[in-house]
Motif scaffolding. Structure first.
Motif, PDB file in Angstrom:
ATOM      1  N   TYR A 192       1.386  -0.540  -0.048  1.00 61.89           N
ATOM      2  CA  TYR A 192      -0.202  -0.091  -0.630  1.00 61.89           C
ATOM      3  C   TYR A 192       0.998   1.506  -0.243  1.00 61.89           C
ATOM      4  O   TYR A 192       2.096   1.852   0.920  1.00 61.89           O
ATOM      5  N   GLY A 193       0.795   2.218  -1.273  1.00 63.40           N
ATOM      6  CA  GLY A 193       1.207   3.250  -1.239  1.00 63.40           C
ATOM      7  C   GLY A 193       2.508   2.422  -1.131  1.00 63.40           C
ATOM      8  O   GLY A 193       3.585   2.168  -2.268  1.00 63.40           O
ATOM      9  N   THR A 194       3.711   3.551   0.161  1.00 64.60           N
ATOM     10  CA  THR A 194       5.074   3.488  -0.377  1.00 64.60           C
ATOM     11  C   THR A 194       5.342   2.389   1.187  1.00 64.60           C
ATOM     12  O   THR A 194       7.006   2.227   1.067  1.00 64.60           O
ATOM     13  N   TYR A 252      -1.826   3.956  -6.950  1.00 64.85           N
ATOM     14  CA  TYR A 252      -2.718   2.915  -6.619  1.00 64.85           C
ATOM     15  C   TYR A 252      -1.868   2.361  -5.381  1.00 64.85           C
ATOM     16  O   TYR A 252      -0.749   1.752  -5.440  1.00 64.85           O
ATOM     17  N   ARG A 253      -3.391   1.476  -4.921  1.00 56.26           N
ATOM     18  CA  ARG A 253      -2.714   0.298  -3.451  1.00 56.26           C
ATOM     19  C   ARG A 253      -2.385  -0.930  -4.810  1.00 56.26           C
ATOM     20  O   ARG A 253      -1.605  -1.763  -4.119  1.00 56.26           O
ATOM     21  N   LEU A 254      -2.696  -1.304  -5.766  1.00 53.95           N
ATOM     22  CA  LEU A 254      -2.254  -2.055  -6.813  1.00 53.95           C
ATOM     23  C   LEU A 254      -0.904  -2.369  -6.582  1.00 53.95           C
ATOM     24  O   LEU A 254      -0.414  -1.508  -6.862  1.00 53.95           O
ATOM     25  N   ARG A 255      -0.727  -4.116  -6.462  1.00 51.08           N
ATOM     26  CA  ARG A 255       1.129  -3.375  -6.177  1.00 51.08           C
ATOM     27  C   ARG A 255       1.382  -4.988  -7.544  1.00 51.08           C
ATOM     28  O   ARG A 255       0.223  -6.101  -8.110  1.00 51.08           O
ATOM     29  N   ASP A 256       2.559  -4.960  -7.742  1.00 48.06           N
ATOM     30  CA  ASP A 256       2.573  -5.888  -8.571  1.00 48.06           C
ATOM     31  C   ASP A 256       2.590  -7.043  -8.498  1.00 48.06           C
ATOM     32  O   ASP A 256       2.571  -7.456  -6.947  1.00 48.06           O
ATOM     33  N   TRP A 257       1.969  -8.612  -9.373  1.00 48.31           N
ATOM     34  CA  TRP A 257       2.040  -9.661  -8.830  1.00 48.31           C
ATOM     35  C   TRP A 257       2.829 -10.443  -9.216  1.00 48.31           C
ATOM     36  O   TRP A 257       3.810 -10.769 -10.088  1.00 48.31           O
ATOM     37  N   CYS A 258       2.857 -11.591  -7.599  1.00 49.22           N
ATOM     38  CA  CYS A 258       3.948 -11.849  -7.779  1.00 49.22           C
ATOM     39  C   CYS A 258       3.782 -13.279  -7.766  1.00 49.22           C
ATOM     40  O   CYS A 258       2.918 -14.015  -7.221  1.00 49.22           O
TER      41      CYS A 258
END
Length: 830
Positions: A340-342, A426-432
């Motif tokens: 979330y965020g940084t 974006y709250r979305l983060r890359d998909w591991c």
């Protein structure tokens, strides 16, 4: 059949299974689509299952819903695609195989055979010629092909990410294998290990994924909201916070830059790369490490839940607020997530409820910088955070400004002075997608000492998963033990290299299977022309538990493959239907809970048709339903009653009649018959099956009621014959076996499932007469039967003349008289 012959579902269903396999029903043929592009297609899809254990009636409900829709669309002239396959890779199958000391492939294939048999017993004729099995090279080879496409599109990245690590077992663990912070295998304490892992850059599509939710009006609003929240678009400012005493800084993102002067501490996610470095040399090392290990062993989503207690630990370090030079303590807390965020929170306890509670708990400073108009806040007098706009205070040059008006000027100041910038976050983060497990699709990359990471050439696919005898978790990945498989020549320089030993997340397998169903191809994952014809899926059916991750990943892969030129659609699923769970004893049916009812058990005792209809009738299909033996027996009695209604009615001579010549009873039956056909049509289209079945039950009751007046069975009136034929027609998608039998015994030589869907006559629904309740001074005192088109004066005359009504109106002044057309007469007297 004699009138005394009873309803025998098991023998009947076995007979029709055999007839369908012989080709009697065109809809039941697995290759019915042929090779021609459909003129009027309809693609209905059930989320494909993990083939683990045996199917139970909780599964049956899901598949029955799809079958009803598919049969209905077929009979309305659509070319229907209704395929099935197996989400066969992944942790459930691997764990089950470990428990049983067999290979995952052996376990999986045995379960697939069991699942197919159960689906057949339910009477669901999937397009088995389109079947996929994600654990087979002819499928996962194309998953690898898609990985390479995304790699070439710069949508694949390798970076460090934390994973659960058991020091005792010396292995990576999945989240499901961590229970209360302990390894489920050895009860040892689980820690975090940073590994280089592979990611799909889903964030490149964040805005499109968000925008295109507006193009999905046939999705449940709840699911669209969940997706919006998961993507989490927000506009704000990102700025740098230097760390006092270290040549380091970290970024923080905030949408409330108007409160930046009120920052009194900073909170980092336990996963943040700087946590360990921050604690070094402060005397807080052991305390911080213990806290981090404990928190990272917990479910990361539950950590941030509102009801979870917010706990933290001081790192011993301070950051410097660039707007005023204040030193603020740096904490680590469970409620901050790296994705979330940084991964850093600017804590302003005076103006954020969560920060306020945390500050009170740990005795941290609270500094109000936004005042309600006309008021002055003090930390000592505050019982909670003030979160509304107001007048700025304790904010340097911005004191006295209206807070929302000052947002833009504060952002400009940060940009001008070089430590901040306005961003969309974006709250979305890359998909591991990396999994340190055996039972999954191998990632088609090679690590070469000279060339670095090198993709496996397309012509060398599939990279087949080796058949390991010992596939249990060990080290970073079990595949490391397959020395002959790991050792490979570099595709670029030809020198010794090593294969990638991570396998792919099974969500990758399920992110494109619906495209493979459209047109299996030997040259590509799927044929573009056929995919463009069949896609998007018209109705997609599955559980609400997949509302975020699976659907988000499927949407992303669909868009990425569109951009690769493999098809032309923007969204994979036009309409989404989330079915409710089947419960037993108040809890969802689950083999692990031991509260399942097997499909074979129901089919043997009551028949598949009974089981199907019960799961569709007991509650609306999108809601939870409780399995009860009494309810199942009730449906069995209904079907037996329907069976008896047909006694002696085989090969009915005629269903033709003149509606104008009917008496009142037959006219009512005539209207009901057309009303039932209309209701089934509308209710199937909106997936409200329970109300449709209820209407069929009413028509059965009304037909019995008419027969009770002495009608001779062998000489049924054509209205009764038409009712029987319509019941067979509309119930066929729900009870395919019984209705096929009744249809044949009525003299039909073709399958009911291939016959056009019945139509209704709207004029027949118009009643010639209506019965209206009469209310006098607020209480029902009688009822009157009048012509449907009678005017108010005529109704008034008839109502006041009724002897039951007259008891309450004679000799009294009628002060009010009103007719609600077709519903009610209201009279007020004095």
């Amino acid at each position: 059949m004699s009138p005394a012959e009873h309803y025998d579902p098991r023998g009947l269903e076995e007979r029709w299974q055999h007839r369908w396999r012989e080709g009697f029903c065109r809809f039941a043929q697995p290759d019915r689509l042929g090779l021609e592009p459909p003129r009027d297609k309809y693609y209905v899809l059930d989320m494909f299952p993990y083939p683990s254990g045996k199917l139970h009636m909780g599964h049956a409900r899901n598949y029955a819903i799809g079958d009803v829709i598919a049969r209905y669309r077929h009979r309305n002239g659509h070319t229907v695609l209704h395929p099935m396959g197996w989400d066969a890779f992944g942790l459930p199958a691997e764990n089950a195989a470990i428990q049983r000391d067999i290979h995952p492939d052996e376990w999986t294939q045995a379960n697939i055979a069991t699942f197919k048999e159960a689906m057949s017993r339910l009477g669901i004729p999937y397009n088995w010629d389109r079947e996929v099995d994600t654990s087979k090279p002819d499928y996962y080879g194309w998953t690898q092909w898609i990985f390479l496409q995304l790699y070439e599109m710069n949508l694949v990245e390798r970076k460090a990410s934390p994973a659960n690590w058991c020091p005792s077992c010396q292995t990576v663990l999945a989240n499901e294998q961590v229970v209360g912070g302990l390894c489920e295998r050895c009860d040892g304490k689980v820690t975090q290990k940073h590994l280089e892992q592979w990611f799909f850059k889903i964030t490149d599509y964040a805005q499109e994924l968000l925008d295109d939710l507006e193009a999905l009006p046939e999705w449940p609003e709840q699911v669209r909201t969940m997706q919006r929240n998961w993507i989490g678009r927000s506009e704000g400012v990102e700025f740098e916070l230097p760390i006092d005493g270290l040549d380091e800084a970290f970024s923080v993102f905030t949408t409330r830059v108007d409160t930046v002067y009120g920052m009194t501490y900073v909170v980092l996610a336990p996963e943040h790369r700087l946590v360990e470095k921050l604690a070094q040399g402060t005397g807080h090392e052991a305390e911080v490490q213990q806290f981090v290990d404990e928190v990272l062993a917990q479910d990361r989503f539950l950590r941030a839940a509102d009801e979870t207690e917010k706990v933290g630990v001081f790192t011993g370090r301070y950051a410097v607020n660039p707007v005023n030079g204040r030193r603020v303590p740096i904490w680590v807390a469970n409620y901050v997530l790296l994705e979330y965020g940084t991964g850093v929170v600017m804590a302003v306890p005076a103006h954020d409820t969560r920060d306020f509670a945390f500050a009170r708990k740990y005795g941290l400073e609270i500094l109000p910088v936004i005042m309600p108009p006309g008021e002055t806040l003090t930390a000592a007098a505050m019982n909670d955070a003030y979160v509304e706009p107001g007048v700025m205070a304790n904010s340097g040059a911005f004191d006295g400004r209206e807070s929302t008006a000052a947002l833009d000027d504060i952002a400009k100041m940060m940009e001008r002075e070089g430590y901040g910038r306005r961003v969309i976050n974006y709250r979305l983060r890359d998909w591991c997608i990396s999994r340190q497990r055996y039972w999954g699709t191998p990632i088609p990359l090679v690590h070469c000492p000279k060339c670095g990471v090198v993709p496996v050439p397309y012509e060398k696919l599939p990279v087949e998963l080796p058949h390991l005898v010992d596939f249990r978790p060990q080290g970073i990945s079990p595949l490391e033990e397959a020395a002959d498989w790991v050792a490979v020549d570099c595709p670029r320089c030809g020198k010794p290299a090593r294969r990638e030993v991570d396998t792919m997340d099974t969500f990758v397998d399920s992110s494109w299977y619906f495209l493979r169903y459209c047109a299996p191809s030997a040259e590509l994952p799927f044929d573009k022309e056929q995919a463009d014809i069949w896609m998007p899926v018209d109705t997609y059916i599955g559980g609400i538990n997949h509302a975020v991750l699976h659907l988000m990943y499927a949407r992303f892969i669909t868009k990425a493959l569109r951009d690769a030129g493999l098809h032309s659609v923007d969204e994979p699923f036009k309409r989404l239907f989330t079915q409710g769970m089947v419960t037993l004893g108040g809890k969802a049916m689950s083999k692990s809970r031991g509260n399942v009812v097997g499909i074979d058990t129901v089919c043997d005792k009551y028949g598949a048709d009974t089981g199907r209809i019960f799961t569709l009738f007991a509650s609306p299909p999108d809601r939870e339903m409780e399995w009860t033996e009494e309810g199942v027996e009730g449906i069995y009695r209904f079907l037996s009653r329907l069976w008896r209604l047909f006694d002696g009615r085989w090969e009915l001579a005629s269903t033709e009649y003149d509606p104008d010549s009917l008496d009142d009873e037959l006219k009512a039956l005539h209207r009901k018959r057309h009303a039932v056909v209309k209701k089934f049509t509308k209710d199937i289209e909106r997936i409200h099956f329970n109300t449709a079945v209820a209407a069929a039950m009413e028509l059965v009751n009304d037909t019995y009621g008419y027969e009770a007046h002495g009608e001779v069975a062998e000489s049924a009136h054509p209205v009764v014959a038409a009712c029987l034929r319509d019941l067979v027609d509309v119930l066929a998608p729900f009870a395919p076996f019984l209705c096929e039998e009744l249809n044949a015994r009525l003299g039909e030589s073709t399958s009911v499932h291939d016959r056009p869907w019945p139509t209704w006559d709207e004029d027949a629904l118009e009643a010639d007469i209506v019965t209206l309740p009469v209310q006098v001074n607020g209480k029902i005192r009688g009822q009157v039967t009048v012509a449907a088109d009678a005017d108010e004066e005529t109704i008034r005359e008839i109502a006041l003349a009724d002897e039951n009504v007259a008891r309450y109106t004679d000799g009294k002044e009628v002060k009010f008289f009103k007719v609600v057309p077709g519903k009610l007469v209201t009279i007020a007297v004095k």
